[in-house]
Scaffold this motif. Structure first.
Motif, short mmCIF file in Angstrom:
data_model
loop_
_atom_site.label_atom_id
_atom_site.label_comp_id
_atom_site.label_asym_id
_atom_site.label_seq_id
_atom_site.Cartn_x
_atom_site.Cartn_y
_atom_site.Cartn_z
N UNK A 30 0.81 -1.22 0.00
CA UNK A 30 0.00 0.00 0.00
C UNK A 30 0.84 1.27 0.00
N UNK A 31 2.14 1.14 0.24
CA UNK A 31 3.01 2.31 0.18
C UNK A 31 2.64 3.37 1.21
N UNK A 32 2.37 4.58 0.74
CA UNK A 32 2.08 5.70 1.64
C UNK A 32 0.61 5.77 2.04
N UNK A 33 -0.22 4.90 1.50
CA UNK A 33 -1.66 4.95 1.80
C UNK A 33 -1.91 4.81 3.30
N UNK A 34 -2.74 5.69 3.82
CA UNK A 34 -3.09 5.64 5.24
C UNK A 34 -4.46 5.02 5.48
N UNK A 35 -5.36 5.20 4.50
CA UNK A 35 -6.70 4.64 4.60
C UNK A 35 -7.10 4.06 3.24
N UNK A 36 -8.05 3.15 3.27
CA UNK A 36 -8.52 2.50 2.04
C UNK A 36 -10.04 2.48 2.05
N UNK A 37 -10.65 2.91 0.96
CA UNK A 37 -12.10 2.87 0.81
C UNK A 37 -12.48 1.61 0.04
N UNK A 38 -13.36 0.80 0.61
CA UNK A 38 -13.84 -0.42 -0.05
C UNK A 38 -15.36 -0.46 0.10
N UNK A 39 -15.98 -1.39 -0.62
CA UNK A 39 -17.43 -1.57 -0.50
C UNK A 39 -17.75 -2.18 0.86
N UNK A 40 -18.85 -1.74 1.44
CA UNK A 40 -19.25 -2.28 2.74
C UNK A 40 -19.51 -3.77 2.66
N UNK A 41 -20.10 -4.20 1.56
CA UNK A 41 -20.34 -5.62 1.33
C UNK A 41 -19.44 -6.08 0.19
N UNK A 42 -18.31 -6.73 0.54
CA UNK A 42 -17.35 -7.12 -0.49
C UNK A 42 -17.94 -8.14 -1.45
N UNK A 43 -18.94 -8.91 -1.00
CA UNK A 43 -19.57 -9.89 -1.87
C UNK A 43 -20.42 -9.23 -2.97
N UNK A 44 -20.82 -7.98 -2.72
CA UNK A 44 -21.67 -7.28 -3.68
C UNK A 44 -20.87 -6.81 -4.90
N UNK A 45 -19.53 -6.88 -4.84
CA UNK A 45 -18.71 -6.51 -5.98
C UNK A 45 -18.19 -5.08 -5.89
N UNK A 68 -19.26 9.06 3.59
CA UNK A 68 -19.52 8.23 2.42
C UNK A 68 -20.81 7.44 2.53
N UNK A 69 -21.24 7.13 3.73
CA UNK A 69 -22.50 6.40 3.90
C UNK A 69 -22.31 4.92 4.13
N UNK A 70 -23.44 4.23 4.28
CA UNK A 70 -23.43 2.82 4.65
C UNK A 70 -22.92 1.90 3.55
N UNK A 71 -22.86 2.38 2.32
CA UNK A 71 -22.43 1.52 1.21
C UNK A 71 -20.92 1.34 1.17
N UNK A 72 -20.18 2.09 2.00
CA UNK A 72 -18.72 2.04 1.96
C UNK A 72 -18.15 1.80 3.35
N UNK A 73 -16.94 1.27 3.36
CA UNK A 73 -16.16 1.14 4.57
C UNK A 73 -14.81 1.82 4.35
N UNK A 74 -14.30 2.45 5.39
CA UNK A 74 -12.97 3.03 5.34
C UNK A 74 -12.11 2.24 6.33
N UNK A 75 -11.09 1.58 5.83
CA UNK A 75 -10.29 0.69 6.66
C UNK A 75 -8.82 1.08 6.56
N UNK A 76 -8.01 0.47 7.40
CA UNK A 76 -6.56 0.65 7.31
C UNK A 76 -5.99 -0.36 6.31
N UNK A 77 -4.88 -0.04 5.65
CA UNK A 77 -4.32 -0.98 4.67
C UNK A 77 -4.07 -2.36 5.25
N UNK A 78 -3.57 -2.44 6.48
CA UNK A 78 -3.29 -3.75 7.07
C UNK A 78 -4.54 -4.57 7.30
N UNK A 79 -5.69 -3.90 7.44
CA UNK A 79 -6.94 -4.63 7.67
C UNK A 79 -7.35 -5.45 6.46
N UNK A 80 -6.81 -5.14 5.28
CA UNK A 80 -7.12 -5.94 4.10
C UNK A 80 -6.62 -7.37 4.26
#
Length: 325
Positions: A75-90, A268-280
Protein backbone atom coordinates in the motif's frame (compact mmCIF):
# COMPACT_ATOMS: atom_id res chain seq x y z
CA UNK A 1 2.57 -38.00 82.54
CA UNK A 2 -0.26 -37.74 80.07
CA UNK A 3 0.97 -34.33 78.99
CA UNK A 4 4.48 -35.71 78.33
CA UNK A 5 3.00 -38.60 76.39
CA UNK A 6 0.87 -36.24 74.27
CA UNK A 7 3.86 -34.04 73.52
CA UNK A 8 5.99 -37.02 72.59
CA UNK A 9 3.26 -38.32 70.31
CA UNK A 10 2.94 -34.93 68.56
CA UNK A 11 6.71 -34.71 68.11
CA UNK A 12 6.86 -38.22 66.64
CA UNK A 13 3.99 -37.47 64.24
CA UNK A 14 5.65 -34.22 63.13
CA UNK A 15 8.96 -35.91 62.39
CA UNK A 16 7.26 -38.74 60.54
CA UNK A 17 5.45 -36.44 58.09
CA UNK A 18 8.52 -35.73 55.83
CA UNK A 19 9.34 -39.44 55.87
CA UNK A 20 5.83 -40.29 54.67
CA UNK A 21 6.07 -37.67 51.91
CA UNK A 22 9.45 -39.02 50.82
CA UNK A 23 8.10 -42.55 50.82
CA UNK A 24 5.16 -41.51 48.62
CA UNK A 25 7.50 -39.75 46.17
CA UNK A 26 9.77 -42.76 46.12
CA UNK A 27 6.80 -45.04 45.60
CA UNK A 28 5.56 -42.95 42.67
CA UNK A 29 9.03 -42.75 41.15
CA UNK A 30 9.53 -46.47 41.50
CA UNK A 31 6.21 -47.06 39.73
CA UNK A 32 7.16 -44.73 36.87
CA UNK A 33 10.53 -46.38 36.41
CA UNK A 34 9.04 -49.87 36.61
CA UNK A 35 6.74 -49.04 33.70
CA UNK A 36 9.09 -46.91 31.65
CA UNK A 37 7.41 -47.45 28.28
CA UNK A 38 4.03 -46.41 29.68
CA UNK A 39 5.57 -43.34 31.29
CA UNK A 40 7.26 -42.30 28.06
CA UNK A 41 4.03 -42.88 26.12
CA UNK A 42 2.13 -40.64 28.53
CA UNK A 43 4.73 -37.88 28.26
CA UNK A 44 4.69 -38.13 24.47
CA UNK A 45 0.89 -37.85 24.46
CA UNK A 46 1.00 -34.70 26.59
CA UNK A 47 3.73 -33.14 24.45
CA UNK A 48 1.94 -34.09 21.23
CA UNK A 49 -1.32 -32.44 22.22
CA UNK A 50 0.32 -29.26 23.52
CA UNK A 51 2.72 -28.97 20.57
CA UNK A 52 0.04 -29.42 17.90
CA UNK A 53 -2.33 -26.90 19.47
CA UNK A 54 0.46 -24.34 19.92
CA UNK A 55 1.71 -24.99 16.39
CA UNK A 56 -1.72 -24.43 14.86
CA UNK A 57 -2.23 -21.26 16.88
CA UNK A 58 1.18 -19.89 15.87
CA UNK A 59 0.59 -20.82 12.22
CA UNK A 60 -2.78 -19.07 12.08
CA UNK A 61 -1.40 -15.95 13.75
CA UNK A 62 1.72 -15.85 11.57
CA UNK A 63 -0.45 -16.21 8.44
CA UNK A 64 -2.53 -13.20 9.43
CA UNK A 65 0.59 -11.24 10.38
CA UNK A 66 2.22 -12.03 7.03
CA UNK A 67 -0.85 -10.87 5.12
CA UNK A 68 -0.92 -7.64 7.11
CA UNK A 69 2.74 -7.05 6.30
CA UNK A 70 2.16 -7.76 2.59
CA UNK A 71 -0.70 -5.26 2.33
CA UNK A 72 1.14 -2.67 4.40
CA UNK A 73 4.19 -2.89 2.12
CA UNK A 74 2.11 -3.00 -1.06
CA UNK A 75 0.00 0.00 0.00
CA UNK A 76 3.01 2.31 0.18
CA UNK A 77 2.08 5.70 1.64
CA UNK A 78 -1.66 4.95 1.80
CA UNK A 79 -3.09 5.64 5.24
CA UNK A 80 -6.70 4.64 4.60
CA UNK A 81 -8.52 2.50 2.04
CA UNK A 82 -12.10 2.87 0.81
CA UNK A 83 -13.84 -0.42 -0.05
CA UNK A 84 -17.43 -1.57 -0.50
CA UNK A 85 -19.25 -2.28 2.74
CA UNK A 86 -20.34 -5.62 1.33
CA UNK A 87 -17.35 -7.12 -0.49
CA UNK A 88 -19.57 -9.89 -1.87
CA UNK A 89 -21.67 -7.28 -3.68
CA UNK A 90 -18.71 -6.51 -5.98
CA UNK A 91 -17.32 -3.19 -7.12
CA UNK A 92 -18.63 0.30 -6.35
CA UNK A 93 -19.17 3.33 -8.66
CA UNK A 94 -16.20 5.57 -9.36
CA UNK A 95 -18.44 8.56 -8.54
CA UNK A 96 -17.08 8.15 -5.02
CA UNK A 97 -13.95 9.94 -6.26
CA UNK A 98 -15.96 13.13 -6.64
CA UNK A 99 -17.13 12.85 -3.05
CA UNK A 100 -13.59 12.26 -1.85
CA UNK A 101 -12.36 15.27 -3.86
CA UNK A 102 -14.57 17.51 -1.69
CA UNK A 103 -12.80 16.34 1.44
CA UNK A 104 -10.13 18.89 2.30
CA UNK A 105 -8.24 16.44 4.51
CA UNK A 106 -7.44 14.12 1.56
CA UNK A 107 -4.20 14.94 -0.24
CA UNK A 108 -4.30 12.07 -2.74
CA UNK A 109 -6.86 9.45 -3.80
CA UNK A 110 -5.63 6.55 -5.92
CA UNK A 111 -8.36 4.30 -7.45
CA UNK A 112 -7.70 0.62 -8.09
CA UNK A 113 -9.36 -2.19 -10.04
CA UNK A 114 -8.19 -5.73 -9.34
CA UNK A 115 -8.49 -8.99 -11.24
CA UNK A 116 -6.77 -12.15 -12.30
CA UNK A 117 -5.58 -13.31 -15.72
CA UNK A 118 -3.64 -16.13 -17.32
CA UNK A 119 -1.19 -16.21 -20.16
CA UNK A 120 -3.24 -17.35 -23.14
CA UNK A 121 -1.42 -20.68 -23.56
CA UNK A 122 -1.65 -21.86 -19.95
CA UNK A 123 -5.24 -22.94 -19.21
CA UNK A 124 -8.77 -22.98 -20.61
CA UNK A 125 -10.95 -19.93 -19.86
CA UNK A 126 -13.04 -21.73 -17.22
CA UNK A 127 -9.93 -22.11 -15.06
CA UNK A 128 -9.30 -18.40 -14.86
CA UNK A 129 -9.90 -17.28 -11.30
CA UNK A 130 -8.70 -14.98 -8.58
CA UNK A 131 -5.78 -16.11 -6.47
CA UNK A 132 -4.26 -13.19 -4.62
CA UNK A 133 -1.53 -14.94 -2.70
CA UNK A 134 -1.12 -18.65 -3.01
CA UNK A 135 -0.80 -18.95 -6.77
CA UNK A 136 -2.75 -22.17 -6.37
CA UNK A 137 -4.71 -21.80 -9.62
CA UNK A 138 -2.17 -22.39 -12.34
CA UNK A 139 0.05 -19.41 -13.04
CA UNK A 140 -2.50 -16.71 -12.26
CA UNK A 141 -1.27 -13.18 -12.75
CA UNK A 142 -2.78 -10.78 -10.23
CA UNK A 143 -3.43 -7.48 -12.00
CA UNK A 144 -4.03 -4.07 -10.51
CA UNK A 145 -5.44 -1.33 -12.69
CA UNK A 146 -4.10 1.97 -11.33
CA UNK A 147 -4.18 5.66 -12.09
CA UNK A 148 -0.84 6.14 -13.93
CA UNK A 149 -0.46 9.65 -12.49
CA UNK A 150 -1.63 9.21 -8.89
CA UNK A 151 -0.37 5.71 -8.20
CA UNK A 152 3.41 6.40 -8.41
CA UNK A 153 2.87 9.10 -5.78
CA UNK A 154 1.20 6.53 -3.50
CA UNK A 155 3.40 3.47 -4.03
CA UNK A 156 7.09 3.01 -4.69
CA UNK A 157 7.81 0.99 -7.82
CA UNK A 158 11.46 -0.02 -8.09
CA UNK A 159 12.19 -0.39 -11.77
CA UNK A 160 14.90 -2.81 -12.81
CA UNK A 161 14.49 -1.97 -16.48
CA UNK A 162 12.10 -0.10 -18.77
CA UNK A 163 9.75 2.65 -17.65
CA UNK A 164 6.61 3.21 -15.60
CA UNK A 165 3.13 3.35 -17.12
CA UNK A 166 2.37 6.27 -19.41
CA UNK A 167 -0.29 8.89 -18.59
CA UNK A 168 -3.01 7.36 -20.79
CA UNK A 169 -5.65 5.40 -18.88
CA UNK A 170 -6.50 3.22 -21.87
CA UNK A 171 -3.01 2.24 -22.99
CA UNK A 172 -2.56 -1.52 -23.35
CA UNK A 173 0.70 -1.79 -21.44
CA UNK A 174 1.77 -3.57 -18.28
CA UNK A 175 4.46 -3.65 -15.59
CA UNK A 176 5.62 -7.09 -14.45
CA UNK A 177 7.86 -8.38 -11.69
CA UNK A 178 11.17 -9.41 -13.22
CA UNK A 179 11.40 -12.77 -11.40
CA UNK A 180 7.98 -13.86 -12.65
CA UNK A 181 8.71 -12.57 -16.15
CA UNK A 182 11.95 -14.57 -16.24
CA UNK A 183 10.09 -17.72 -15.17
CA UNK A 184 7.61 -17.21 -18.01
CA UNK A 185 10.40 -16.25 -20.45
CA UNK A 186 8.90 -12.80 -21.02
CA UNK A 187 11.19 -9.98 -22.12
CA UNK A 188 10.97 -6.21 -21.82
CA UNK A 189 9.14 -4.74 -24.82
CA UNK A 190 7.41 -8.02 -25.63
CA UNK A 191 3.67 -8.21 -26.36
CA UNK A 192 1.94 -10.81 -24.18
CA UNK A 193 -1.57 -12.18 -24.62
CA UNK A 194 -3.60 -12.47 -21.42
CA UNK A 195 -6.89 -14.21 -20.94
CA UNK A 196 -9.55 -13.10 -18.46
CA UNK A 197 -13.15 -14.11 -18.05
CA UNK A 198 -14.01 -11.46 -20.65
CA UNK A 199 -11.68 -12.60 -23.42
CA UNK A 200 -8.14 -12.17 -24.79
CA UNK A 201 -6.08 -8.98 -24.46
CA UNK A 202 -2.65 -8.13 -25.80
CA UNK A 203 -0.46 -5.87 -23.65
CA UNK A 204 3.09 -4.65 -24.09
CA UNK A 205 5.58 -5.09 -21.25
CA UNK A 206 6.98 -1.60 -20.70
CA UNK A 207 8.75 -2.13 -17.37
CA UNK A 208 10.14 -4.85 -15.09
CA UNK A 209 9.92 -4.38 -11.32
CA UNK A 210 11.84 -5.81 -8.40
CA UNK A 211 9.97 -8.04 -5.97
CA UNK A 212 9.26 -5.41 -3.34
CA UNK A 213 6.50 -2.94 -2.60
CA UNK A 214 3.53 -3.84 -4.83
CA UNK A 215 5.68 -6.56 -6.38
CA UNK A 216 5.29 -8.78 -3.30
CA UNK A 217 1.60 -9.36 -4.06
CA UNK A 218 0.69 -12.87 -5.20
CA UNK A 219 4.27 -13.96 -4.53
CA UNK A 220 5.51 -11.81 -7.39
CA UNK A 221 2.95 -12.92 -10.00
CA UNK A 222 1.79 -9.32 -10.21
CA UNK A 223 1.16 -6.85 -12.99
CA UNK A 224 0.13 -3.19 -13.05
CA UNK A 225 -1.87 -1.71 -15.94
CA UNK A 226 -3.60 1.62 -16.53
CA UNK A 227 -6.98 1.89 -14.81
CA UNK A 228 -9.07 2.07 -17.98
CA UNK A 229 -7.33 -0.98 -19.44
CA UNK A 230 -8.06 -3.05 -16.33
CA UNK A 231 -11.69 -1.91 -16.34
CA UNK A 232 -12.00 -3.15 -19.91
CA UNK A 233 -10.26 -6.45 -19.16
CA UNK A 234 -12.49 -7.22 -16.17
CA UNK A 235 -15.75 -5.62 -17.37
CA UNK A 236 -15.54 -3.01 -14.62
CA UNK A 237 -16.36 0.12 -16.62
CA UNK A 238 -17.07 3.01 -14.26
CA UNK A 239 -16.51 0.87 -11.17
CA UNK A 240 -13.67 0.38 -8.68
CA UNK A 241 -12.48 -2.19 -6.16
CA UNK A 242 -10.84 0.23 -3.75
CA UNK A 243 -9.46 3.75 -3.37
CA UNK A 244 -6.22 4.31 -1.44
CA UNK A 245 -6.09 7.58 0.47
CA UNK A 246 -3.24 9.79 1.65
CA UNK A 247 -4.25 12.49 4.12
CA UNK A 248 -2.97 16.05 4.30
CA UNK A 249 -0.78 17.50 7.01
CA UNK A 250 2.04 16.08 9.08
CA UNK A 251 2.13 12.51 10.31
CA UNK A 252 -1.10 11.87 12.20
CA UNK A 253 -1.29 10.14 15.54
CA UNK A 254 -3.31 6.96 15.91
CA UNK A 255 -6.17 8.87 17.52
CA UNK A 256 -6.25 11.53 14.80
CA UNK A 257 -6.15 8.90 12.06
CA UNK A 258 -9.03 7.01 13.66
CA UNK A 259 -11.05 10.23 13.92
CA UNK A 260 -10.42 10.94 10.21
CA UNK A 261 -11.40 7.39 9.30
CA UNK A 262 -14.68 7.60 11.23
CA UNK A 263 -15.52 10.99 9.70
CA UNK A 264 -14.87 9.75 6.16
CA UNK A 265 -16.92 6.62 6.72
CA UNK A 266 -19.83 8.73 7.98
CA UNK A 267 -19.51 11.06 4.98
CA UNK A 268 -19.52 8.23 2.42
CA UNK A 269 -22.50 6.40 3.90
CA UNK A 270 -23.43 2.82 4.65
CA UNK A 271 -22.43 1.52 1.21
CA UNK A 272 -18.72 2.04 1.96
CA UNK A 273 -16.16 1.14 4.57
CA UNK A 274 -12.97 3.03 5.34
CA UNK A 275 -10.29 0.69 6.66
CA UNK A 276 -6.56 0.65 7.31
CA UNK A 277 -4.32 -0.98 4.67
CA UNK A 278 -3.29 -3.75 7.07
CA UNK A 279 -6.94 -4.63 7.67
CA UNK A 280 -7.12 -5.94 4.10
CA UNK A 281 -5.02 -8.84 5.28
CA UNK A 282 -7.73 -9.73 7.78
CA UNK A 283 -10.43 -9.66 5.09
CA UNK A 284 -8.36 -11.90 2.85
CA UNK A 285 -7.77 -14.22 5.81
CA UNK A 286 -11.49 -14.95 5.70
CA UNK A 287 -10.77 -16.68 2.37
CA UNK A 288 -8.45 -18.99 4.32
CA UNK A 289 -11.08 -19.99 6.88
CA UNK A 290 -11.32 -23.53 5.50
CA UNK A 291 -7.56 -23.92 5.73
CA UNK A 292 -7.49 -22.65 9.31
CA UNK A 293 -10.50 -24.77 10.25
CA UNK A 294 -8.73 -27.85 8.92
CA UNK A 295 -5.66 -27.07 10.99
CA UNK A 296 -7.77 -26.52 14.11
CA UNK A 297 -9.64 -29.79 13.51
CA UNK A 298 -6.33 -31.62 13.23
CA UNK A 299 -5.20 -30.15 16.53
CA UNK A 300 -8.43 -31.28 18.21
CA UNK A 301 -7.86 -34.80 16.90
CA UNK A 302 -4.33 -34.76 18.29
CA UNK A 303 -5.68 -33.49 21.61
CA UNK A 304 -8.28 -36.26 21.69
CA UNK A 305 -5.70 -38.94 20.90
CA UNK A 306 -3.36 -37.54 23.53
CA UNK A 307 -6.13 -37.45 26.13
CA UNK A 308 -7.13 -41.03 25.31
CA UNK A 309 -3.55 -42.26 25.69
CA UNK A 310 -3.14 -40.42 28.98
CA UNK A 311 -6.46 -41.71 30.31
CA UNK A 312 -5.61 -45.27 29.31
CA UNK A 313 -2.15 -45.13 30.87
CA UNK A 314 -3.36 -43.57 34.11
CA UNK A 315 -6.35 -45.93 34.27
CA UNK A 316 -4.08 -48.96 34.10
CA UNK A 317 -1.73 -47.43 36.65
CA UNK A 318 -4.55 -46.70 39.11
CA UNK A 319 -5.87 -50.26 38.84
CA UNK A 320 -2.44 -51.75 39.44
CA UNK A 321 -1.52 -49.42 42.29
CA UNK A 322 -4.89 -49.95 43.97
CA UNK A 323 -4.19 -53.69 44.04
CA UNK A 324 -0.70 -53.03 45.44
CA UNK A 325 -2.03 -50.70 48.13
Amino acid sequence: MSARRAGLHAKTAHSAAPVVRLNLIGLAWRGLCARLSRTLLTLCAIMLGVAVIMGVSITNESTLSSLRDVFTEASGRAQLVVVAANRDAGRFPDSVLRTLALEGRIALASPIVQGSALLSDQAPPEEVGISLFTGSMGENLFIQGVDPVADPQMRSYRLESGRLLGPRHDAYEILLVREWADEQQIRLGQDIELRTGEGYYTLRVVGLLSKEGPGVLNNGAFGATPLGTAQAMFAAGGRLDQVDLLLTGPRLSGRELEAARSALEARLGDAYRVIYPAAQGESVTQMLDTYQLGLSFSSYIALFVGAFLIYNAFGMTVIERTREM
